[in-house]
Design a protein around this motif. Structure first.
Motif, PDB file in Angstrom:
ATOM      1  N   ARG A   8      39.080 -21.759 -16.816  1.00  0.00           N
ATOM      2  CA  ARG A   8      39.499 -20.436 -17.292  1.00  0.00           C
ATOM      3  C   ARG A   8      38.900 -19.388 -16.382  1.00  0.00           C
ATOM      4  N   SER A   9      39.734 -18.526 -15.881  1.00  0.00           N
ATOM      5  CA  SER A   9      39.278 -17.450 -15.008  1.00  0.00           C
ATOM      6  C   SER A   9      38.686 -16.324 -15.852  1.00  0.00           C
ATOM      7  N   GLU A  12      40.780 -10.563 -14.939  1.00  0.00           N
ATOM      8  CA  GLU A  12      41.932 -10.066 -15.690  1.00  0.00           C
ATOM      9  C   GLU A  12      42.723  -9.108 -14.812  1.00  0.00           C
ATOM     10  N   PRO A  13      44.027  -9.014 -15.020  1.00  0.00           N
ATOM     11  CA  PRO A  13      44.835  -8.077 -14.243  1.00  0.00           C
ATOM     12  C   PRO A  13      44.270  -6.654 -14.302  1.00  0.00           C
ATOM     13  N   GLN A  15      41.604  -5.629 -12.553  1.00  0.00           N
ATOM     14  CA  GLN A  15      40.231  -5.585 -12.058  1.00  0.00           C
ATOM     15  C   GLN A  15      40.220  -5.513 -10.530  1.00  0.00           C
ATOM     16  N   SER A  32      47.434 -11.149 -11.380  1.00  0.00           N
ATOM     17  CA  SER A  32      47.531 -12.127 -12.464  1.00  0.00           C
ATOM     18  C   SER A  32      46.422 -13.161 -12.290  1.00  0.00           C
ATOM     19  N   ALA A  33      46.031 -13.766 -13.399  1.00  0.00           N
ATOM     20  CA  ALA A  33      45.003 -14.805 -13.389  1.00  0.00           C
ATOM     21  C   ALA A  33      45.387 -15.846 -14.429  1.00  0.00           C
TER      22      ALA A  33
END
Length: 61
Positions: A8-9, A12-13, A15, A32-33
């Motif tokens: 899990r990254s 977040e979009p 940043q 995107s992540a």
């Protein structure tokens, strides 16, 4: 190392980040992540797909 599906990254979009091996790319904005795949739009490089299980992006304030 966790299985790719379990990764899990923390990104977040929206940043701002920097690539530790390519400072010449400038500031990047996370687009995107999803799991370990992070798409970043860098000032001087454009959009780059990063494998966050291999590269640790630097979070900028």
């Amino acid at each position: 190392m966790p299985a790719p599906s379990a990764f899990r990254s923390f990104l977040e979009p929206g940043q701002s980040v920097a690539h530790p091996d390519h400072p010449e790319w400038g500031r990047g904005q996370v687009q995107s992540a999803i799991a370990h795949r992070v798409t970043v739009n860098f000032e001087h490089q454009g959009k780059v797909l990063i494998d966050a299980s291999v590269i640790t992006l630097t979070l900028l304030s």
